[in-house]
Design a protein around this motif. Structure first.
Motif, PDB file in Angstrom:
ATOM      1  N   ILE A   3       1.080  -0.994   0.108  1.00 14.78           N
ATOM      2  CA  ILE A   3      -0.238   0.049  -0.045  1.00 14.78           C
ATOM      3  C   ILE A   3       0.992   0.760  -0.248  1.00 14.78           C
ATOM      4  O   ILE A   3       1.736   1.338   1.066  1.00 14.78           O
ATOM      5  N   CYS A   4       0.661   2.153  -0.902  1.00 13.21           N
ATOM      6  CA  CYS A   4       0.803   3.042  -1.088  1.00 13.21           C
ATOM      7  C   CYS A   4       0.049   4.295  -0.363  1.00 13.21           C
ATOM      8  O   CYS A   4      -1.069   4.261  -1.278  1.00 13.21           O
ATOM      9  N   LEU A   5       1.052   4.831   0.468  1.00 13.96           N
ATOM     10  CA  LEU A   5       0.290   6.226   0.709  1.00 13.96           C
ATOM     11  C   LEU A   5       1.075   7.865   0.102  1.00 13.96           C
ATOM     12  O   LEU A   5       1.628   8.113   0.497  1.00 13.96           O
ATOM     13  N   PRO A   6       0.120   7.775  -0.681  1.00 11.59           N
ATOM     14  CA  PRO A   6       1.265   8.692  -1.679  1.00 11.59           C
ATOM     15  C   PRO A   6       0.912  10.228  -1.573  1.00 11.59           C
ATOM     16  O   PRO A   6       1.672  11.039  -1.811  1.00 11.59           O
ATOM     17  N   LYS A   7      -0.105  10.805  -0.231  1.00 12.73           N
ATOM     18  CA  LYS A   7       0.381  11.941   0.311  1.00 12.73           C
ATOM     19  C   LYS A   7       1.627  12.352   1.457  1.00 12.73           C
ATOM     20  O   LYS A   7       2.457  13.185   2.362  1.00 12.73           O
ATOM     21  N   PHE A   8       2.269  10.957   1.645  1.00 10.24           N
ATOM     22  CA  PHE A   8       2.954  10.151   2.952  1.00 10.24           C
ATOM     23  C   PHE A   8       3.995  10.475   1.399  1.00 10.24           C
ATOM     24  O   PHE A   8       4.963  11.043   2.489  1.00 10.24           O
ATOM     25  N   ASN A   9       3.996   9.229   0.941  1.00 11.54           N
ATOM     26  CA  ASN A   9       5.011   9.671   0.074  1.00 11.54           C
ATOM     27  C   ASN A   9       4.679   8.475  -1.641  1.00 11.54           C
ATOM     28  O   ASN A   9       4.391   7.530  -1.173  1.00 11.54           O
ATOM     29  N   THR A  10       5.643   9.294  -2.629  1.00 13.67           N
ATOM     30  CA  THR A  10       4.464   8.506  -3.198  1.00 13.67           C
ATOM     31  C   THR A  10       5.681   7.446  -4.264  1.00 13.67           C
ATOM     32  O   THR A  10       5.150   6.999  -5.079  1.00 13.67           O
TER      33      THR A  10
ATOM     34  N   PHE B 131       4.165   0.844   2.042  1.00 15.45           N
ATOM     35  CA  PHE B 131       3.955   0.533   3.487  1.00 15.45           C
ATOM     36  C   PHE B 131       3.187  -1.235   2.692  1.00 15.45           C
ATOM     37  O   PHE B 131       2.559  -1.155   1.884  1.00 15.45           O
ATOM     38  N   HIS B 132       3.499  -1.882   3.639  1.00 13.98           N
ATOM     39  CA  HIS B 132       2.710  -2.900   4.367  1.00 13.98           C
ATOM     40  C   HIS B 132       0.955  -3.153   5.229  1.00 13.98           C
ATOM     41  O   HIS B 132       1.697  -2.748   5.829  1.00 13.98           O
ATOM     42  N   ALA B 133      -0.063  -3.523   4.217  1.00 16.99           N
ATOM     43  CA  ALA B 133      -1.028  -3.064   5.781  1.00 16.99           C
ATOM     44  C   ALA B 133      -1.329  -4.609   5.338  1.00 16.99           C
ATOM     45  O   ALA B 133      -1.791  -5.408   4.342  1.00 16.99           O
ATOM     46  N   HIS B 134      -1.486  -5.074   6.412  1.00 16.16           N
ATOM     47  CA  HIS B 134      -2.233  -5.771   7.652  1.00 16.16           C
ATOM     48  C   HIS B 134      -4.113  -5.202   7.374  1.00 16.16           C
ATOM     49  O   HIS B 134      -4.976  -4.798   8.655  1.00 16.16           O
TER      50      HIS B 134
ATOM     51  N   ARG C   4       8.160  -6.266   4.509  1.00 15.85           N
ATOM     52  CA  ARG C   4       7.083  -6.466   3.567  1.00 15.85           C
ATOM     53  C   ARG C   4       6.895  -7.848   3.883  1.00 15.85           C
ATOM     54  O   ARG C   4       6.122  -9.067   4.027  1.00 15.85           O
ATOM     55  N   GLU C   5       7.588  -8.322   5.155  1.00 14.33           N
ATOM     56  CA  GLU C   5       7.534  -9.653   5.853  1.00 14.33           C
ATOM     57  C   GLU C   5       6.635  -9.500   7.093  1.00 14.33           C
ATOM     58  O   GLU C   5       7.113 -10.526   7.907  1.00 14.33           O
ATOM     59  N   ASP C   6       6.662  -9.138   7.139  1.00 16.86           N
ATOM     60  CA  ASP C   6       5.487  -8.323   8.711  1.00 16.86           C
ATOM     61  C   ASP C   6       4.481  -8.854   8.824  1.00 16.86           C
ATOM     62  O   ASP C   6       3.667  -8.935  10.044  1.00 16.86           O
TER      63      ASP C   6
END
Length: 484
Positions: free
Chosen positions: A296-303, A307-310, A329-331
């Motif tokens: 998951i990319c949060l574009p206003k945080f960093n384009t 991140f990786h989302a559970h 990504r392995e978390d």
């Protein structure tokens, strides 16, 4: 259930190792469930979708069928032309990427003309912003390597339409990251981006519906679930205690409302990123099948990165959805354990029952305020970035009337935020309702009254409403956000 969505690097690894490849290795797997990341959630939509469609309630089936009909609509028909708002996305080579109504293939010539207009104006060292003709506004947004075009017959201004196009742009960036988006078109300028975005159209469709109906996207705010502050504090503390080294954001949602958000110190989540997360969860029923794991990319945080989302629901039939955003990504298994510890801790406390009660009544009637002439209102707290609003009264529960009311609020908002002549307050009389808007350094307020009311009555109602909000603010808003 463990679901892992491949990242863009996973999808294109084979093709990048071969300079002659045309990125064909990525075309088969992009199923855009992740609202932001570089890729799209493929497996979550893969085999599970057919089963889910059979289990969907009748209303959801009708909505899906309606969406299919709109996509198959004849672009030469009058019905297609009569749509209030069209949105088109194309590449700088004129390749179609997305259309809200109809199919991209049928509109390839039209999009080629759009790109020709953009190129012609830019060749003269200028930028095309909009075209006004025949009751339509055509607004252009050039965000290299994409061009977005909105065509509207509504009363929306160019600025408002451009802002909606920005949302669509960030929705696409959230699936690929801007770095990888640029990389694709540097590698092959006329690349068909639909190969990577295949399956993610429902996210953009859902986002455009939210833009028409949710005042939060207009106000740059999100709605929180009304909940006693003591219970919310316990929920937040339980979430804070269930942390991991790589965890950046822990977000608990109840449908389209925020229950609480715990963040890492000095890290902030922009309202637009939060809206994209809401859209991802709300338009992806597969997360109810188990624990999802998606880039998951949060574009206003960093384009540029992921991140990786559970993502998972606390209970199969509950509306409570937990999003744990990690840098690793392995978390997956660590975050799965965080969810387990959070749920164990929460169930031992009375706040869990209070949360369940709040879910049964996630909104409140305007009659609670005690102002008979008041039909509806939207109040935004600028300090928290949250807003509150009662349930829609009967006259506005039909879809057309709901969108009309949002359109009226949008007009008031444009008056308060005019780029050159902003107003502090607006009072508007109409045949069906009277409206009032007021902006201060601490809040924005939009009210809808009976058309039989007077301006003096409206001013009196505003005073009463503000007193009620101050009295209820610890229930309506998150006043004490926690950090790790």
């Amino acid at each position: 259930m463990f679901v892992h969505a491949q990242s863009f690097e996973d999808l294109t690894a084979d093709s990048e190792s071969n300079p002659d490849s045309e990125l064909t290795g990525s075309s088969h797997s992009a199923l855009g469930e992740s609202e932001e990341g570089e890729t799209k959630e493929e497996e979550q939509r893969g085999g599970a979708d057919n089963e889910e469609e059979q289990k969907e309630p009748e209303e959801e089936k009708q909505e899906v069928q309606s969406g299919v009909r709109l996509k198959e609509e004849d672009v030469t028909s009058e019905a297609w032309r009569r749509h209030r708002k069209h949105v088109f996305v194309l590449s700088e080579a004129g390749k179609p990427i997305y259309t809200r109504y109809g199919t991209e293939e049928a509109l390839s010539t039209t999009m080629g003309v759009m790109m020709a207009l953009v190129s012609f104006v830019e060749a003269e060292k200028n930028i095309i912003r909009s075209i006004h003709a025949d009751g339509c506004r055509v607004v252009f947004l050039h965000k290299s390597p994409l061009v977005l075009v909105g065509v509207s017959r509504s009363s929306q201004s160019d600025r408002e339409l451009s802002r909606e196009l920005q949302y669509v742009y960030y929705q696409i960036v959230s699936l690929l990251t801007l770095t990888q988006l640029n990389h694709v078109f540097q590698h092959k300028q006329n690349y068909d981006l639909r190969r990577l975005l295949a399956g993610s159209e429902h996210l953009t469709d859902s986002l455009l519906r939210l833009l028409d109906r949710d005042p939060g996207l207009l106000l740059n705010a999100v709605m929180s679930l009304p909940l006693a502050s003591s219970a919310r504090d316990v929920v937040s503390a339980s979430l804070q205690a269930a942390k991991a080294k790589s965890l950046v954001f822990s977000i608990l949602l109840a449908g389209n409302r925020l229950v609480t958000l715990v963040r890492k110190k000095d890290q902030y989540l922009h309202h637009m990123d939060l809206h994209l997360l809401f859209n991802l969860v709300g338009s992806s029923s597969s997360f109810r099948e188990g624990e999802g794991w998606t880039p998951i990319c949060l574009p206003k945080f960093n384009t540029a990165g992921f991140f990786h989302a559970h993502i998972s629901y606390l209970e199969p039939k509950s509306d409570l959805c937990l999003i744990l955003v990690s840098t690793d990504r392995e978390d997956f298994f660590n975050l799965s354990d965080c969810k387990r510890r959070f749920l164990e801790r929460l169930r031992k406390r009375s706040a869990y029952q209070a949360l369940q009660e709040a879910l049964r009544t996630p909104t409140y009637p305007v009659s609670q305020v005690g102002i008979p002439e008041l039909w509806h209102f939207v109040y935004k707290s600028k300090s928290s970035g949250l807003y509150t609003s009662p349930e829609l009264p009967v006259p506005y529960q039909r879809e057309e009337e709901h969108e009309r009311l949002i359109g009226l609020y949008r007009y008031l908002h444009s008056c308060l935020h005019h780029p050159t002549r902003p107003l502090r307050s607006v009072y508007r009389c109409g045949d069906t309702e009277n409206l009032f808007a007021w902006a201060t350094s601490g809040f924005e307020l939009y009210l809808c009254f009976s058309p039989l009311g007077t301006k003096a009555l409206a001013m009196s109602a505003v005073t009463k409403l503000l007193k009620w909000i101050r009295k209820e603010e610890d229930r309506l808003f998150i006043l004490n956000p926690l950090t790790y």
